[in-house]
Design an enzyme around this catalytic site. Structure first.
Site, PDB file in Angstrom:
ATOM      1  N   LYS A 107       0.868  -1.191   0.000  1.00 55.79           N
ATOM      2  CA  LYS A 107       0.000   0.000   0.000  1.00 55.79           C
ATOM      3  C   LYS A 107       0.899   1.234   0.000  1.00 55.79           C
ATOM      4  O   LYS A 107       1.129   1.867   1.021  1.00 55.79           O
ATOM      5  CB  LYS A 107      -0.958  -0.023   1.197  1.00 55.79           C
ATOM      6  N   LEU A 141      -3.785  -5.606  -3.865  1.00 52.76           N
ATOM      7  CA  LEU A 141      -3.625  -5.234  -2.459  1.00 52.76           C
ATOM      8  C   LEU A 141      -4.612  -6.112  -1.683  1.00 52.76           C
ATOM      9  O   LEU A 141      -5.815  -6.092  -1.966  1.00 52.76           O
ATOM     10  CB  LEU A 141      -3.938  -3.741  -2.301  1.00 52.76           C
TER      11      LEU A 141
HETATM   12  C1  LIG Z   1      -6.627  -0.037   0.170  1.00 53.08           C
HETATM   13  C2  LIG Z   1      -6.889  -0.752  -1.100  1.00 53.08           C
HETATM   14  C3  LIG Z   1      -7.851  -1.776  -1.201  1.00 53.08           C
HETATM   15  C4  LIG Z   1      -8.825  -2.102  -0.105  1.00 53.08           C
HETATM   16  O1  LIG Z   1      -8.239  -2.460   1.094  1.00 53.08           O
HETATM   17  P1  LIG Z   1      -9.038  -2.322   2.471  1.00 53.08           P
HETATM   18  O2  LIG Z   1      -8.037  -2.732   3.484  1.00 53.08           O
HETATM   19  O3  LIG Z   1     -10.201  -3.238   2.404  1.00 53.08           O
HETATM   20  O4  LIG Z   1      -9.462  -0.882   2.577  1.00 53.08           O
HETATM   21  C5  LIG Z   1      -7.923  -2.479  -2.392  1.00 53.08           C
HETATM   22  N1  LIG Z   1      -7.146  -2.169  -3.443  1.00 53.08           N
HETATM   23  C6  LIG Z   1      -6.241  -1.171  -3.404  1.00 53.08           C
HETATM   24  C7  LIG Z   1      -5.414  -0.882  -4.611  1.00 53.08           C
HETATM   25  C8  LIG Z   1      -6.088  -0.430  -2.228  1.00 53.08           C
HETATM   26  O5  LIG Z   1      -5.200   0.574  -2.196  1.00 53.08           O
END
Ligand SMILES: *Cc1c(COP(=O)(O)O)cnc(C)c1O
Length: 284
Positions: free
Chosen positions: A146, A202
């Site tokens: 992330k 992610l």
């Molecule tokens: C943050 C994010 C998600 C979702 O993750 P959560 O932890 O459920 O908020 C999905 N894909 C990407 C590219 C992200 O940055």
């Protein structure tokens, strides 16, 4: 008055100063998290903070706090800003140093900033479902991190928005990966499909919560990629994220999914999801 957190202190937003030499600014050299607040309480904060440390480790960054300290900072931001429903944003950059690509000296401290913001749940979209647009996934090959480097995600989201859609459905080599800021699930003949948690997506905390709920409910799940072509033929589709929760997808590129209304299993998962939110307080 809005209090932000930066480098060990709670400071009013207007008084904060960040360095022009911050590597987050020059390179997007940092990682971040978004934690949901329901009824004044953090939701799955420990999981988010654990993932923040994993992201940092993967880019060889050290965070000058413990996981417990960061959860406490998020809690204090929520309390001191009197957030009932909203989210906490936390980011860590590799610090401020004259611009060179290689890491700065070990003496340069990472910069930790965070804020809490009141933000209603997107209740209408959760209830009625949303339209998505298919967009080629042109991101790098470490989507499991992330990271603040979000140009691929930003361009995809903008393309979706310009087409009147709430999210991009990203596909790489014909395979659906995820959304620009959410994970994707398809349902066909009672089985739930979602891309495996590898370097191409992610691994969302909401994704993991939903997989846990499916296990409790004995709903069959296959963490197996499906193609863009197959996604049009799913009985139901939904996306998940911290702020979107479980959001039904009712069309892709203007083509209806199922009957074009949120599906039955999606609705059921939404109900079960709502029950495990803190205070059962999902109010606006
Ligand atoms: C943050 C994010 C998600 C979702 O993750 P959560 O932890 O459920 O908020 C999905 N894909 C990407 C590219 C992200 O940055």
């Amino acid at each position: 008055m809005t209090l932000y957190f930066m480098d060990g202190q709670f400071t009013e937003r207007e008084e904060l100063r960040v360095s022009i030499d911050d590597r987050g600014y020059y390179f997007g050299d940092g990682v971040y998290e978004v934690i949901k607040v329901y009824g004044g309480e953090l939701y799955t904060a420990e999981q988010h903070i654990a993932r923040l440390f994993q992201s940092a480790l993967k880019v060889k960054m050290t965070i000058p706090y413990t996981e417990e300290q960061l959860v406490e900072i998020a809690r204090e931001l929520t309390m001191r800003n009197e957030i009932s429903v909203g989210h906490v944003y936390i980011q860590v950059t590799r610090g401020a140093a004259p611009r060179t690509h290689q890491f700065p000296a070990a003496t340069v401290a990472p910069v930790v900033t965070a804020y809490a913001i009141q933000n209603p749940r997107p209740a209408a979209s959760i209830e009625n479902g949303v339209a998505v647009k298919s967009v080629e996934d042109i991101r790098w090959l470490r989507c499991d991190i992330k990271s603040l480097n979000l140009l691929g995600n930003v361009l995809a989201k903008q393309e979706a928005h310009e087409a009147g859609c709430i999210e991009a459905l990203l596909h790489r080599d014909g395979v659906v990966t995820e959304g620009s800021s959410s994970n994707l699930f398809g349902i066909k003949n009672g089985t739930i499909y979602t891309h495996p948690a590898n370097n191409l997506i992610l691994n969302g905390i909401t994704r993991q919560v939903v997989l846990g709920l499916c296990q409790e409910l004995a709903v069959p799940v296959e963490e197996k990629p499906f193609t863009l072509k197959e996604s049009f033929d799913m009985d139901e589709l939904f996306l998940t994220s911290t702020t979107s929760e479980i959001m039904p997808i009712t069309s892709i590129d203007g083509r209806l999914i199922g009957s074009g209304t949120p599906g039955k299993l999606t609705r059921h998962l939404q109900k079960v999801f709502a029950l495990q939110i803190p205070s059962s307080n999902v109010g606006e």
